[in-house]
Design a protein around this motif. Structure first.
Motif, PDB file in Angstrom:
ATOM      1  N   TYR A 196       0.887  -1.163  -0.028  1.00 43.16           N
ATOM      2  CA  TYR A 196       0.003  -0.005   0.076  1.00 43.16           C
ATOM      3  C   TYR A 196       0.888   1.420   0.222  1.00 43.16           C
ATOM      4  O   TYR A 196       2.037   1.264   0.551  1.00 43.16           O
ATOM      5  CB  TYR A 196      -0.803   0.037   1.194  1.00 43.16           C
ATOM      6  N   THR A 197       0.472   2.376  -0.588  1.00 45.51           N
ATOM      7  CA  THR A 197       0.968   3.654  -0.732  1.00 45.51           C
ATOM      8  C   THR A 197      -0.243   4.543   0.038  1.00 45.51           C
ATOM      9  O   THR A 197      -1.208   4.650  -0.652  1.00 45.51           O
ATOM     10  CB  THR A 197       1.648   4.105  -2.055  1.00 45.51           C
TER      11      THR A 197
ATOM     12  N   GLY B 168     -10.480   3.832   2.361  1.00 48.12           N
ATOM     13  CA  GLY B 168      -9.695   4.296   1.104  1.00 48.12           C
ATOM     14  C   GLY B 168      -8.457   5.184   1.432  1.00 48.12           C
ATOM     15  O   GLY B 168      -8.062   5.159   2.492  1.00 48.12           O
ATOM     16  N   GLY B 169      -8.119   5.682   0.388  1.00 43.90           N
ATOM     17  CA  GLY B 169      -7.047   6.816   0.607  1.00 43.90           C
ATOM     18  C   GLY B 169      -5.834   6.348   0.325  1.00 43.90           C
ATOM     19  O   GLY B 169      -4.777   6.763   0.193  1.00 43.90           O
ATOM     20  N   TYR B 170      -5.771   4.966  -0.172  1.00 45.77           N
ATOM     21  CA  TYR B 170      -4.286   4.099  -0.593  1.00 45.77           C
ATOM     22  C   TYR B 170      -4.464   3.734  -2.045  1.00 45.77           C
ATOM     23  O   TYR B 170      -5.556   3.501  -2.457  1.00 45.77           O
ATOM     24  CB  TYR B 170      -4.453   2.948   0.397  1.00 45.77           C
ATOM     25  N   SER B 171      -3.382   3.496  -2.618  1.00 45.05           N
ATOM     26  CA  SER B 171      -3.180   2.735  -3.787  1.00 45.05           C
ATOM     27  C   SER B 171      -2.205   1.550  -3.457  1.00 45.05           C
ATOM     28  O   SER B 171      -1.710   1.269  -2.557  1.00 45.05           O
ATOM     29  CB  SER B 171      -2.305   3.609  -4.855  1.00 45.05           C
ATOM     30  N   LEU B 172      -2.049   0.728  -4.736  1.00 44.52           N
ATOM     31  CA  LEU B 172      -1.264  -0.535  -4.594  1.00 44.52           C
ATOM     32  C   LEU B 172      -0.291  -0.093  -5.407  1.00 44.52           C
ATOM     33  O   LEU B 172      -0.574  -0.190  -6.415  1.00 44.52           O
ATOM     34  CB  LEU B 172      -2.141  -1.741  -4.826  1.00 44.52           C
ATOM     35  N   LEU B 173       1.112  -0.358  -4.837  1.00 44.40           N
ATOM     36  CA  LEU B 173       2.202  -0.412  -5.816  1.00 44.40           C
ATOM     37  C   LEU B 173       2.588  -1.892  -5.890  1.00 44.40           C
ATOM     38  O   LEU B 173       2.877  -2.599  -4.864  1.00 44.40           O
ATOM     39  CB  LEU B 173       3.270   0.234  -5.111  1.00 44.40           C
TER      40      LEU B 173
ATOM     41  N   PRO C 285      -8.614   8.729  11.055  1.00 45.30           N
ATOM     42  CA  PRO C 285      -9.301   7.266  11.091  1.00 45.30           C
ATOM     43  C   PRO C 285      -8.172   6.534   9.932  1.00 45.30           C
ATOM     44  O   PRO C 285      -7.923   5.336  10.296  1.00 45.30           O
ATOM     45  CB  PRO C 285     -10.536   7.342  10.346  1.00 45.30           C
ATOM     46  N   ARG C 286      -7.726   7.017   8.993  1.00 55.26           N
ATOM     47  CA  ARG C 286      -6.975   6.439   7.973  1.00 55.26           C
ATOM     48  C   ARG C 286      -5.497   6.027   8.642  1.00 55.26           C
ATOM     49  O   ARG C 286      -5.026   4.893   8.370  1.00 55.26           O
ATOM     50  CB  ARG C 286      -6.919   7.259   6.667  1.00 55.26           C
ATOM     51  N   ARG C 287      -5.094   7.165   9.249  1.00 55.32           N
ATOM     52  CA  ARG C 287      -3.667   6.782   9.453  1.00 55.32           C
ATOM     53  C   ARG C 287      -3.875   5.843  10.921  1.00 55.32           C
ATOM     54  O   ARG C 287      -2.647   5.102  10.925  1.00 55.32           O
ATOM     55  CB  ARG C 287      -3.174   8.219  10.114  1.00 55.32           C
ATOM     56  N   ILE C 288      -4.602   6.195  11.722  1.00 58.71           N
ATOM     57  CA  ILE C 288      -4.654   5.279  13.210  1.00 58.71           C
ATOM     58  C   ILE C 288      -4.852   3.767  12.736  1.00 58.71           C
ATOM     59  O   ILE C 288      -4.374   2.759  13.007  1.00 58.71           O
ATOM     60  CB  ILE C 288      -5.411   5.772  14.080  1.00 58.71           C
TER      61      ILE C 288
ATOM     62  N   LYS D  47      -4.226  -2.974   8.441  1.00 59.06           N
ATOM     63  CA  LYS D  47      -4.071  -2.436   7.134  1.00 59.06           C
ATOM     64  C   LYS D  47      -5.276  -2.595   6.199  1.00 59.06           C
ATOM     65  O   LYS D  47      -5.732  -1.762   5.581  1.00 59.06           O
ATOM     66  CB  LYS D  47      -2.627  -2.872   6.748  1.00 59.06           C
ATOM     67  N   ASP D  48      -5.395  -3.861   6.118  1.00 59.97           N
ATOM     68  CA  ASP D  48      -6.312  -4.396   4.782  1.00 59.97           C
ATOM     69  C   ASP D  48      -7.798  -3.843   5.271  1.00 59.97           C
ATOM     70  O   ASP D  48      -8.637  -3.175   4.218  1.00 59.97           O
ATOM     71  CB  ASP D  48      -6.228  -5.711   4.826  1.00 59.97           C
ATOM     72  N   LEU D  49      -8.210  -3.970   6.563  1.00 58.95           N
ATOM     73  CA  LEU D  49      -9.546  -3.280   6.905  1.00 58.95           C
ATOM     74  C   LEU D  49      -9.770  -2.000   6.642  1.00 58.95           C
ATOM     75  O   LEU D  49     -10.746  -1.401   6.399  1.00 58.95           O
ATOM     76  CB  LEU D  49     -10.000  -4.062   8.219  1.00 58.95           C
ATOM     77  N   THR D  50      -8.729  -1.111   7.165  1.00 61.01           N
ATOM     78  CA  THR D  50      -8.643   0.298   6.945  1.00 61.01           C
ATOM     79  C   THR D  50      -8.748   0.714   5.623  1.00 61.01           C
ATOM     80  O   THR D  50      -9.540   1.606   5.282  1.00 61.01           O
ATOM     81  CB  THR D  50      -7.297   0.843   7.574  1.00 61.01           C
TER      82      THR D  50
END
Length: 246
Positions: free
Chosen positions: A200-201, A237-242, A220-223, A229-232
């Protein structure tokens, strides 16, 4: 040749690639996200170094304004040759001043280049823009030894509840498809890719200023990411996959 044609609700044929050729995308995205490029280049370089990949040729399909390649060249130096491809004439105009002896940009469809054999090919925030993304992923598989993908994970719980989010991504950013981590990895496996790494990025940490709703989700995203990780990612959202693949 990539196929971007589809029918709109009136029955007329729609060419989704028009927005990249006629300047519409540049009008809606005047910075072409160049501000995120140093951060993206850093993520890519870190992944390549961790897997001990020493590239002599690096290409990028859908290079946009070319800043990711510029930042990679600045960090890597040496004898590596960089080649950026984009179908947008506006993007290539932005790239031209950045060309040098080992940095080349082309207004071409990379898939039409039959003699391409790169060490590394980048497809950074591109897959979601391509109508026939399965055909695209099949076509680029043999263009390089290693492929690096960066794909926003925009299909999450809150995005399905917010009726306008995905529509705005389609209208303003040209995103035609929405993914989760599991769906992406399943697709790569079905197409015969050997996924070496997937991480995740946190794009939300870089691209701030998208309104109060995005600000509300910051903590909420950061904590949550520290706890699960996966559940958040699936909820907020707010993440991409590298992804690094062969």
């Amino acid at each position: 040749m990539l196929i971007f044609l589809s029918l709109d609700v009136s029955g007329d044929m729609v060419d989704y690639s028009d927005m990249y050729r006629n300047g519409e995308y540049l009008r809606k995205n005047p910075t072409w996200d160049v501000g995120d490029s140093p951060w993206k280049a850093e993520q890519i370089l870190q992944m390549l170094l961790e897997h001990n990949i020493r590239a002599c040729t690096i290409g990028e399909v859908g290079c946009g304004a070319g800043e990711i390649l510029v930042n990679l060249q600045s960090a890597m130096g040496g004898d590596c040759v960089f080649r950026g491809y984009d179908i947008s004439p506006q993007a290539i105009e932005l790239c031209k001043p950045k060309s040098n002896a080992k940095m080349h940009f082309f207004q071409r469809d990379l898939l039409q280049e039959s003699d391409i054999n790169l060490d590394v090919l980048l497809a950074i925030d591109v897959v979601e823009h391509v109508e026939d993304y399965l055909g695209f992923l099949r076509a680029i598989k043999d263009k390089a030894t290693y492929k690096v993908f960066h794909v926003p994970l925009e299909f999450f719980a809150l995005s399905t509840l917010h009726s306008e989010f995905l529509c705005k991504q389609r209208l303003n950013s040209g995103h035609l498809h929405y993914f989760t981590k599991d769906i992406l990895l399943q697709i790569f496996g079905e197409l015969g890719y050997d996924v070496l790494d997937a991480r995740y990025t946190p794009g939300y940490l870089v691209s701030r200023g998208h309104g109060w709703k995005d600000d509300l989700l910051y903590m909420p995203r950061r904590i949550g990411f520290l706890l699960h990780k996966d559940l958040t990612v699936r909820i907020f959202g707010g993440y991409s996959l590298l992804v690094l693949a062969r």
